[in-house]
Design a protein around this motif. Structure first.
Motif, PDB file in Angstrom:
ATOM      1  N   SER A  41      32.228  47.190  53.322  1.00  0.00           N
ATOM      2  CA  SER A  41      31.200  46.184  53.081  1.00  0.00           C
ATOM      3  C   SER A  41      30.406  46.519  51.814  1.00  0.00           C
ATOM      4  O   SER A  41      30.448  47.635  51.309  1.00  0.00           O
ATOM      5  CB  SER A  41      30.266  46.080  54.279  1.00  0.00           C
ATOM      6  N   PHE A  42      29.683  45.533  51.345  1.00  0.00           N
ATOM      7  CA  PHE A  42      28.859  45.708  50.155  1.00  0.00           C
ATOM      8  C   PHE A  42      27.620  46.527  50.480  1.00  0.00           C
ATOM      9  O   PHE A  42      27.096  46.464  51.579  1.00  0.00           O
ATOM     10  CB  PHE A  42      28.428  44.341  49.618  1.00  0.00           C
ATOM     11  N   GLN A  43      27.137  47.266  49.494  1.00  0.00           N
ATOM     12  CA  GLN A  43      25.890  48.000  49.675  1.00  0.00           C
ATOM     13  C   GLN A  43      24.717  47.052  49.475  1.00  0.00           C
ATOM     14  O   GLN A  43      24.802  46.099  48.710  1.00  0.00           O
ATOM     15  CB  GLN A  43      25.788  49.139  48.669  1.00  0.00           C
ATOM     16  N   GLN A  44      23.622  47.335  50.165  1.00  0.00           N
ATOM     17  CA  GLN A  44      22.410  46.527  50.048  1.00  0.00           C
ATOM     18  C   GLN A  44      21.826  46.675  48.647  1.00  0.00           C
ATOM     19  O   GLN A  44      21.558  47.776  48.201  1.00  0.00           O
ATOM     20  CB  GLN A  44      21.381  46.961  51.092  1.00  0.00           C
ATOM     21  N   MET A  45      21.650  45.550  47.960  1.00  0.00           N
ATOM     22  CA  MET A  45      21.014  45.568  46.648  1.00  0.00           C
ATOM     23  C   MET A  45      19.500  45.623  46.829  1.00  0.00           C
ATOM     24  O   MET A  45      18.974  45.069  47.792  1.00  0.00           O
ATOM     25  CB  MET A  45      21.395  44.306  45.857  1.00  0.00           C
ATOM     26  N   TYR A  52      23.085  26.064  52.606  1.00  0.00           N
ATOM     27  CA  TYR A  52      22.460  27.112  53.412  1.00  0.00           C
ATOM     28  C   TYR A  52      21.020  27.283  52.955  1.00  0.00           C
ATOM     29  O   TYR A  52      20.747  27.329  51.761  1.00  0.00           O
ATOM     30  CB  TYR A  52      23.172  28.456  53.231  1.00  0.00           C
ATOM     31  N   LEU A  53      20.105  27.399  53.892  1.00  0.00           N
ATOM     32  CA  LEU A  53      18.740  27.809  53.604  1.00  0.00           C
ATOM     33  C   LEU A  53      18.711  29.309  53.843  1.00  0.00           C
ATOM     34  O   LEU A  53      18.931  29.770  54.969  1.00  0.00           O
ATOM     35  CB  LEU A  53      17.734  27.092  54.499  1.00  0.00           C
ATOM     36  N   VAL A  54      18.456  30.073  52.789  1.00  0.00           N
ATOM     37  CA  VAL A  54      18.606  31.520  52.838  1.00  0.00           C
ATOM     38  C   VAL A  54      17.266  32.187  52.580  1.00  0.00           C
ATOM     39  O   VAL A  54      16.552  31.825  51.637  1.00  0.00           O
ATOM     40  CB  VAL A  54      19.639  31.993  51.785  1.00  0.00           C
ATOM     41  N   ASN A  55      16.940  33.147  53.416  1.00  0.00           N
ATOM     42  CA  ASN A  55      15.769  33.988  53.228  1.00  0.00           C
ATOM     43  C   ASN A  55      16.216  35.225  52.444  1.00  0.00           C
ATOM     44  O   ASN A  55      17.351  35.678  52.585  1.00  0.00           O
ATOM     45  CB  ASN A  55      15.221  34.392  54.596  1.00  0.00           C
ATOM     46  N   LEU A  56      15.338  35.793  51.653  1.00  0.00           N
ATOM     47  CA  LEU A  56      15.677  36.968  50.861  1.00  0.00           C
ATOM     48  C   LEU A  56      16.118  38.132  51.746  1.00  0.00           C
ATOM     49  O   LEU A  56      16.975  38.916  51.356  1.00  0.00           O
ATOM     50  CB  LEU A  56      14.480  37.381  49.996  1.00  0.00           C
ATOM     51  N   GLU A  57      15.573  38.211  52.946  1.00  0.00           N
ATOM     52  CA  GLU A  57      15.931  39.300  53.865  1.00  0.00           C
ATOM     53  C   GLU A  57      17.375  39.191  54.359  1.00  0.00           C
ATOM     54  O   GLU A  57      17.950  40.173  54.812  1.00  0.00           O
ATOM     55  CB  GLU A  57      14.985  39.315  55.066  1.00  0.00           C
ATOM     56  N   GLN A  58      17.972  38.004  54.285  1.00  0.00           N
ATOM     57  CA  GLN A  58      19.342  37.802  54.729  1.00  0.00           C
ATOM     58  C   GLN A  58      20.366  38.155  53.661  1.00  0.00           C
ATOM     59  O   GLN A  58      21.544  38.280  53.971  1.00  0.00           O
ATOM     60  CB  GLN A  58      19.562  36.349  55.133  1.00  0.00           C
ATOM     61  N   ILE A  59      19.952  38.282  52.419  1.00  0.00           N
ATOM     62  CA  ILE A  59      20.885  38.510  51.321  1.00  0.00           C
ATOM     63  C   ILE A  59      21.127  40.004  51.186  1.00  0.00           C
ATOM     64  O   ILE A  59      20.188  40.800  51.068  1.00  0.00           O
ATOM     65  CB  ILE A  59      20.323  37.938  50.008  1.00  0.00           C
ATOM     66  N   LYS A  60      22.394  40.357  51.177  1.00  0.00           N
ATOM     67  CA  LYS A  60      22.745  41.769  51.040  1.00  0.00           C
ATOM     68  C   LYS A  60      23.259  42.068  49.639  1.00  0.00           C
ATOM     69  O   LYS A  60      22.953  43.104  49.072  1.00  0.00           O
ATOM     70  CB  LYS A  60      23.822  42.136  52.063  1.00  0.00           C
ATOM     71  N   TYR A  61      24.041  41.154  49.071  1.00  0.00           N
ATOM     72  CA  TYR A  61      24.674  41.429  47.780  1.00  0.00           C
ATOM     73  C   TYR A  61      24.921  40.096  47.071  1.00  0.00           C
ATOM     74  O   TYR A  61      25.248  39.113  47.705  1.00  0.00           O
ATOM     75  CB  TYR A  61      26.007  42.138  48.034  1.00  0.00           C
ATOM     76  N   VAL A  62      24.784  40.107  45.756  1.00  0.00           N
ATOM     77  CA  VAL A  62      25.008  38.911  44.935  1.00  0.00           C
ATOM     78  C   VAL A  62      25.859  39.321  43.733  1.00  0.00           C
ATOM     79  O   VAL A  62      25.618  40.357  43.123  1.00  0.00           O
ATOM     80  CB  VAL A  62      23.679  38.307  44.453  1.00  0.00           C
ATOM     81  N   SER A  63      26.831  38.463  43.397  1.00  0.00           N
ATOM     82  CA  SER A  63      27.621  38.686  42.188  1.00  0.00           C
ATOM     83  C   SER A  63      28.056  37.331  41.633  1.00  0.00           C
ATOM     84  O   SER A  63      28.025  36.319  42.342  1.00  0.00           O
ATOM     85  CB  SER A  63      28.853  39.555  42.470  1.00  0.00           C
ATOM     86  N   LEU A  64      28.469  37.311  40.386  1.00  0.00           N
ATOM     87  CA  LEU A  64      28.996  36.085  39.795  1.00  0.00           C
ATOM     88  C   LEU A  64      30.349  35.786  40.401  1.00  0.00           C
ATOM     89  O   LEU A  64      31.146  36.687  40.653  1.00  0.00           O
ATOM     90  CB  LEU A  64      29.139  36.228  38.287  1.00  0.00           C
ATOM     91  N   ALA A  65      30.616  34.521  40.632  1.00  0.00           N
ATOM     92  CA  ALA A  65      31.915  34.129  41.230  1.00  0.00           C
ATOM     93  C   ALA A  65      32.953  33.912  40.152  1.00  0.00           C
ATOM     94  O   ALA A  65      32.660  33.638  39.028  1.00  0.00           O
ATOM     95  CB  ALA A  65      31.749  32.865  42.049  1.00  0.00           C
TER      96      ALA A  65
END
Length: 105
Positions: free
Chosen positions: A30-34, A92-105
């Motif tokens: 899995s991705f690491q928490q950013m 999706y309505l997303v809270n910052l606490e729900q986001i684990k990792y972000v990258s360009l697609a």
């Protein structure tokens, strides 16, 4: 004929075992928490430049799932975002606490 059925069954079970093994590998890789500041900066840039992103999100049971699409920042609440999924046409309505990792697609 019996030998043919036996080998076909063996191939089927071998294929299923390989698929389960791949799923298990994906769970452990899995991705690491950013950090939160990095998430905020990246999301703000992707929103301003209208870039497609891939996000690893957590649900309420801490299961991970990936969503790909375009993100928009909420005007009234700083830590809420709207992600318009590219593949499933779901927003999706997303809270910052729900986001684990972000990258360009």
């Amino acid at each position: 004929m019996l030998e043919l059925k036996k080998t076909t069954f063996q191939q089927l079970t071998h294929t299923l075992q390989n698929q389960f093994n791949l799923v298990e590998v994906n769970k452990t890789s899995s991705f690491q928490q950013m950090p939160k500041f990095q998430l905020n900066f990246f999301i703000e840039q992707a929103s301003q430049k209208h870039k497609m992103i891939k996000m690893c999100l957590l649900d309420n049971k801490n299961n991970e799932f990936l969503a790909t699409g375009y993100i928009a920042c909420s005007r009234s609440k700083k830590n809420y975002f709207k992600l318009d999924s590219f593949s499933t046409n779901i927003s999706y309505l997303v809270n910052l606490e729900q986001i684990k990792y972000v990258s360009l697609a």
